[in-house]
Design a protein around this motif. Sequence first.
Motif, PDB file in Angstrom:
ATOM      1  N   ALA A   3     -84.775  47.799-118.053  1.00  0.00           N
ATOM      2  CA  ALA A   3     -85.809  47.530-118.471  1.00  0.00           C
ATOM      3  C   ALA A   3     -85.700  46.522-119.612  1.00  0.00           C
ATOM      4  O   ALA A   3     -86.693  45.584-119.551  1.00  0.00           O
TER       5      ALA A   3
ATOM      6  N   TYR B  89     -91.754  45.406-112.474  1.00  0.00           N
ATOM      7  CA  TYR B  89     -92.409  46.413-113.910  1.00  0.00           C
ATOM      8  C   TYR B  89     -92.285  47.427-113.672  1.00  0.00           C
ATOM      9  O   TYR B  89     -92.491  48.566-114.534  1.00  0.00           O
ATOM     10  N   ALA B  90     -93.604  47.771-112.491  1.00  0.00           N
ATOM     11  CA  ALA B  90     -94.020  49.537-112.367  1.00  0.00           C
ATOM     12  C   ALA B  90     -93.532  50.644-112.410  1.00  0.00           C
ATOM     13  O   ALA B  90     -93.787  50.849-113.297  1.00  0.00           O
TER      14      ALA B  90
ATOM     15  N   ARG C   5     -92.871  51.654-115.700  1.00  0.00           N
ATOM     16  CA  ARG C   5     -93.906  52.061-116.590  1.00  0.00           C
ATOM     17  C   ARG C   5     -94.242  53.197-116.096  1.00  0.00           C
ATOM     18  O   ARG C   5     -94.797  54.585-117.029  1.00  0.00           O
TER      19      ARG C   5
ATOM     20  N   ALA D   1     -91.670  55.774-117.489  1.00  0.00           N
ATOM     21  CA  ALA D   1     -91.887  56.573-118.489  1.00  0.00           C
ATOM     22  C   ALA D   1     -93.282  57.301-118.768  1.00  0.00           C
ATOM     23  O   ALA D   1     -93.328  57.927-119.672  1.00  0.00           O
ATOM     24  N   GLY D   2     -94.092  56.699-118.272  1.00  0.00           N
ATOM     25  CA  GLY D   2     -95.363  57.805-117.926  1.00  0.00           C
ATOM     26  C   GLY D   2     -95.112  59.207-117.229  1.00  0.00           C
ATOM     27  O   GLY D   2     -95.892  60.184-117.973  1.00  0.00           O
TER      28      GLY D   2
ATOM     29  N   SER E  22     -86.652  56.112-114.251  1.00  0.00           N
ATOM     30  CA  SER E  22     -86.329  54.752-113.472  1.00  0.00           C
ATOM     31  C   SER E  22     -84.813  54.580-113.231  1.00  0.00           C
ATOM     32  O   SER E  22     -83.667  54.554-114.135  1.00  0.00           O
TER      33      SER E  22
ATOM     34  N   SER F 173     -84.431  54.240-118.387  1.00  0.00           N
ATOM     35  CA  SER F 173     -84.104  53.151-117.739  1.00  0.00           C
ATOM     36  C   SER F 173     -82.995  53.200-117.594  1.00  0.00           C
ATOM     37  O   SER F 173     -82.152  52.962-118.234  1.00  0.00           O
TER      38      SER F 173
END
Length: 313
Positions: free
Chosen positions: A171, A188-189, A192, A195-196, A210, A272
């Motif tokens: 990250a 990058y996806a 996220r 995290a989500g 991740s 991350s």
Amino acid sequence: MTVPRTEERPLTGKVALVAGATRGASRAVAVELGRAGAVVYVTGRSTRGRRSEVGRPETIEETAERVEAAGGTAVAVAVDHLEPPRVEALVARIEAEQGRLDVLVNGLWGGDHLMSVADFGRKKMWEQDLEAGLRMLRLGMDSHLITSRYALPLLTRRPGGLVVEVTDGTAAYNARYRGHLYFDLAKYAPLRMAAGLGEELKDLGCTAVSFTPGYLRSEAMLDTYKKVTEETWRDALADDPHFCISESPTYSGRAVAALAADPDVARWNGQSLSSGQLARAYGFTDTDGTRPDAWGYIAALEAGEEPREEDYR
């Protein structure tokens, strides 16, 4: 007869799905999860009967054989994870055969052939091929979302489930622009997503993270980009001295296996993680007995320092 769980096989009784296990880090993750005792479903598009668009020779059958050679149990299933009905059927099969899913590794990618290293930082987004760029996003983002959509209802039936979103870059590193907009978005996806998903899974007692390898000695890196083998990889330092901090795919495999065996894995939820970071936390090494920290080395290099290999192993 139930096989007892042991310190050497802490994942006995667990079921894992490694999506995109044809080659690279994800192949090694499948092997190490199997070595640790899990039943591992390995999926991908490249089989002995048909190659994917990537065009490389590695197959899911070979991955399954490597899992078995490591003392594990593997089931190879040809799946295009961009086709929802096929992913749904895969999860239905896992449910019918195993009745559970404990670990989901979203290691899907297969987009390297759609870009050129020479394009990074040199071609603007509007100068790049739109169709290739959108395909990269499909391979690196949509495939992960589709797989999670169908796998998570099974994984969340009991607490303790783990989702690992595999990407390229931590990250912190990916907070900077990666020089190629489509690649940047695709990598990058998963950060996220983890995290989500971590937020959505935590009240069910499950965890999402991740994960990134470091400077990976994948099959393509060795035979296509560096023209060396795993045994002769240091020969590549003549042209790329920073390849000194590279790591084998097994390092990533050991990292994910350590995560999956950790009863307190929820402490990492939403974060991350990298191979080097997890090696320090769990105490495993790469195949040569060292603990390479590629992202630490790269950060020092980009800060204008002259990092030494021995300080990051």
